[in-house]
Design an enzyme around this catalytic site. Structure first.
Site, PDB file in Angstrom:
ATOM      1  CG  ASP A  10      -1.823   1.112   1.404  1.00  0.00           C
ATOM      2  OD1 ASP A  10      -1.698   2.122   0.671  1.00  0.00           O
ATOM      3  OD2 ASP A  10      -2.702   1.030   2.287  1.00  0.00           O
ATOM      4  CB  VAL A  33      -3.205   5.252  -6.351  1.00  0.00           C
ATOM      5  CG1 VAL A  33      -2.124   6.123  -5.734  1.00  0.00           C
ATOM      6  CG2 VAL A  33      -2.681   3.848  -6.579  1.00  0.00           C
ATOM      7  CG  ASP A  34      -6.838  10.811  -6.852  1.00  0.00           C
ATOM      8  OD1 ASP A  34      -6.120  11.508  -6.099  1.00  0.00           O
ATOM      9  OD2 ASP A  34      -7.701  11.284  -7.595  1.00  0.00           O
ATOM     10  CB  SER A 122      -1.890   5.049 -16.825  1.00  0.00           C
ATOM     11  OG  SER A 122      -2.036   6.448 -16.898  1.00  0.00           O
ATOM     12  N   GLY A 124      -4.179   1.077 -13.420  1.00  0.00           N
ATOM     13  CA  GLY A 124      -5.375   0.640 -12.707  1.00  0.00           C
ATOM     14  C   GLY A 124      -6.608   0.911 -13.539  1.00  0.00           C
ATOM     15  CB  ILE A 125      -9.591   2.981 -12.782  1.00  0.00           C
ATOM     16  CG1 ILE A 125     -11.032   2.951 -13.251  1.00  0.00           C
ATOM     17  CG2 ILE A 125      -9.026   4.388 -12.712  1.00  0.00           C
ATOM     18  CD1 ILE A 125     -12.023   3.451 -12.239  1.00  0.00           C
ATOM     19  CE1 TYR A 126      -8.384   7.554 -14.961  1.00  0.00           C
ATOM     20  CE2 TYR A 126      -6.355   8.621 -15.594  1.00  0.00           C
ATOM     21  CZ  TYR A 126      -7.604   8.679 -15.024  1.00  0.00           C
ATOM     22  OH  TYR A 126      -8.078   9.859 -14.515  1.00  0.00           O
TER      23      TYR A 126
END
Length: 177
Positions: A10, A33-34, A122, A124-126
């Protein structure tokens, strides 16, 4: 020469001069992460981000750029926010992703940071494929002139850790030949 190391875990629990946030352009928090950085870091990070939005970054932080705020309650002095590109099979956005790493290191140099922790920007969700994200991250950090002494890639799971480890092994062999 900058040392590159890997940690699985983490990023909000890492101790470093600066922690890089894979932010969205609003700078106001989000998922992945954000969201984790904003939650663990507390309200001071959001307050700094709001000040940035009220000033120079009124329309948000452009993709590939980076800016620093306080780290709030994190075990760091600063958070460097960078906005990675969304992956596209129709358009090569590799240079924008590389720019995230270069811009973050430039900000780290301006701050005097000697240790910097990066997530897989970028990936992950991107939607950026992990092997390619690792290639771009490692090659860019290795080729960027910086006073940062250690870059630690903090990778959330075993799959991403292995992708970065494989890339580090490959580039280490390439640099010896």
């Amino acid at each position: 020469m900058t040392a590159l190391t890997l940690t699985q875990g983490d990023i909000t629990r890492v101790s470093a001069d600066a922690i890089v946030n894979a932010a969205n352009s609003s700078l106001l928090g989000g998922g992945g992460v954000d969201g984790a950085i904003h939650r663990r870091g507390g309200p001071a990070i959001l307050a700094d981000c709001r000040r940035l939005r009220a000033g120079h970054y009124g329309k948000g932080l452009p993709t590939g750029q980076a800016v620093a705020t306080t780290a709030g309650e994190l075990d760091a002095r600063w958070v460097i926010h960078t906005v990675g590109p969304r992956y596209s099979q129709q358009e090569d956005r590799s240079e924008l992703l590389a720019s995230c790493y270069r811009a973050s290191l430039r900000v780290a140099d301006e701050l005097g940071a000697r240790t910097v922790a990066f997530p897989a920007v970028s990936a992950g969700i991107y939607g950026w494929p992990m092997d390619d994200a690792a290639r771009i991250a490692v090659e860019t950090v290795r080729s960027t002139r910086t006073a940062v002494e250690e870059v630690r890639f903090v990778l959330f799971d075993e799959r991403s850790h292995e992708a970065f480890a494989a890339r580090l092994r490959t580039t280490s062999r390439d640099s010896r030949t």
